[in-house]
Enzyme design. Structure first.
Site, PDB file in Angstrom:
ATOM      1  N   HIS A 260       0.828  -1.200   0.000  1.00 57.62           N
ATOM      2  CA  HIS A 260       0.000   0.000   0.000  1.00 57.62           C
ATOM      3  C   HIS A 260       0.865   1.254   0.000  1.00 57.62           C
ATOM      4  O   HIS A 260       2.057   1.220   0.343  1.00 57.62           O
ATOM      5  CB  HIS A 260      -0.929  -0.012   1.213  1.00 57.62           C
ATOM      6  CG  HIS A 260      -2.013  -1.030   1.110  1.00 57.62           C
ATOM      7  ND1 HIS A 260      -3.067  -1.106   1.998  1.00 57.62           N
ATOM      8  CD2 HIS A 260      -2.234  -2.023   0.194  1.00 57.62           C
ATOM      9  CE1 HIS A 260      -3.874  -2.089   1.646  1.00 57.62           C
ATOM     10  NE2 HIS A 260      -3.379  -2.670   0.568  1.00 57.62           N
ATOM     11  N   GLU A 262       0.762   3.928   1.975  1.00 65.23           N
ATOM     12  CA  GLU A 262       1.243   4.285   3.312  1.00 65.23           C
ATOM     13  C   GLU A 262       2.413   3.394   3.726  1.00 65.23           C
ATOM     14  O   GLU A 262       3.408   3.856   4.288  1.00 65.23           O
ATOM     15  CB  GLU A 262       0.108   4.151   4.326  1.00 65.23           C
ATOM     16  CG  GLU A 262      -1.122   4.985   4.012  1.00 65.23           C
ATOM     17  CD  GLU A 262      -2.180   4.200   3.272  1.00 65.23           C
ATOM     18  OE1 GLU A 262      -3.377   4.418   3.552  1.00 65.23           O
ATOM     19  OE2 GLU A 262      -1.826   3.356   2.426  1.00 65.23           O
TER      20      GLU A 262
END
Length: 336
Positions: A260, A262
């Site tokens: 992801h 993040e």
């Protein structure tokens, strides 16, 4: 800033457009679309042909077609002057651009005819009566025709160019400089979120493009976007079997090989030895549970997101329990 120019023939639109170009404004004209049409049809660029072709384009492709095609060429980081705005629907389309101002120019018709003839433009009628007749047609008629009268009523300001060129341009400079001084700039949240959106364009995931940036002391210290791990075939090259199979959202997550946004932003900081303790993370989507745990353990103190991630589950409550501030900055809602 985008300055739109409307007004009668010979009122000074070309003079002002040239003046603004010398001061760094980029120039666009709605009439360029009409001229392209006339060149395709091998027709002369007379005033009558321009009017007829413009009206026909509006009938066939919508009343705002010239403005929509022109607006598509506008870049956000430049000032523009846009000429030849002749219909209210064109104004409506151009007002969707940020910081758009419409300026109407006019002057006594006798003075304007003199100026038009002085230009020795072949499009200008030979007689004053023909000039006045054509202008009457431009002021308003059928719904798909030019309507300079309605455009004038929609203007943010009007300048009457009935004196010297120098006086006219001085008054225009004063007005436009005031608009420029009033022009705002993005706040820090919008600034960083828009950068995160640009970072997302680097994502190679074919399911959803997501990105995050980590900010400390108003300085970007790490960025990340979703995609397969370093050295593995990109998602858009078949590297992730779940994405390649266009799986239903929320299903077969155990087959997804993509990291992801993040997660990659945090890992990139660690890879380069950069501390992200007490930093703020801006993400185009709210974090999932796995990324939430990484955010907490990395010492990030605040998460700002643009859109809700549909599978965040217990993530918001976990962030709250850990003392990490979570808030949304919806760029679409703010723009509306």
């Amino acid at each position: 800033m985008v300055i739109g120019l409307t007004g009668t023939n010979g009122a000074g639109k070309t003079t002002l457009a040239d003046h603004l170009q010398q001061r760094g404004f980029s120039f666009l004209s709605l009439s360029d679309e009409i001229r392209r049409e006339l060149r395709r049809e091998n027709k002369a660029e007379t005033r009558e042909n321009l009017i007829e072709a413009g009206n026909r384009l509006r009938r066939e492709h919508g009343l705002a077609v010239l403005a929509e095609r022109t607006a598509a060429r506008v870049l956000e980081d430049r000032n523009y002057v846009i000429d030849s705005i002749r219909h209210p629907r064109e104004i409506e389309a151009l007002r969707r651009l940020p910081h758009f101002h419409l300026l109407h120019l006019d002057a006594p018709i006798e003075r304007r005819y003199e100026r038009a003839r002085e230009r020795q433009d072949a499009r200008v009628p030979a007689s004053f009566e023909q000039f006045a007749e054509l202008e009457a047609r431009e002021m308003g008629g059928s719904p798909d025709a030019q309507n300079l009268g309605a455009c004038a009523r929609l203007a943010d300001a009007t300048l009457i160019n009935d004196g010297s060129r120098e006086a006219f341009l001085a008054r225009a400079d004063e007005l436009i400089a005031n608009w420029l001084r009033q022009q705002g700039r993005p706040g820090w949240d919008e600034y960083f979120m828009r950068i995160a959106r640009i970072v997302a364009l680097r994502s190679n995931c074919i399911k959803r493009k997501v990105a995050a940036i980590i900010v400390k002391d108003r300085r970007i210290i790490s960025t990340g976007y979703n995609g397969t791990p370093r050295g593995v075939a990109n998602c858009n090259e078949g590297g992730c079997p779940r994405c390649a199979g266009l799986s239903i959202s929320g299903q077969n997550l155990d087959a997804c090989l993509c990291s992801h946004g993040e997660e990659n932003a945090i890992v990139q900081a660690a890879y380069h030895g950069i501390s992200i303790k007490d930093a703020t993370l801006y993400s185009t989507f709210s974090p999932c549970l796995q990324c939430t745990k990484m955010i907490i353990n990395a010492g990030i103190r605040e998460v700002v997101y643009n859109s809700h991630y549909p599978l965040h589950g217990a993530a918001p409550g976990l962030l709250e329990n850990a003392g990490v501030k979570l808030r949304q900055v919806d760029l679409e809602q703010e723009a509306g």
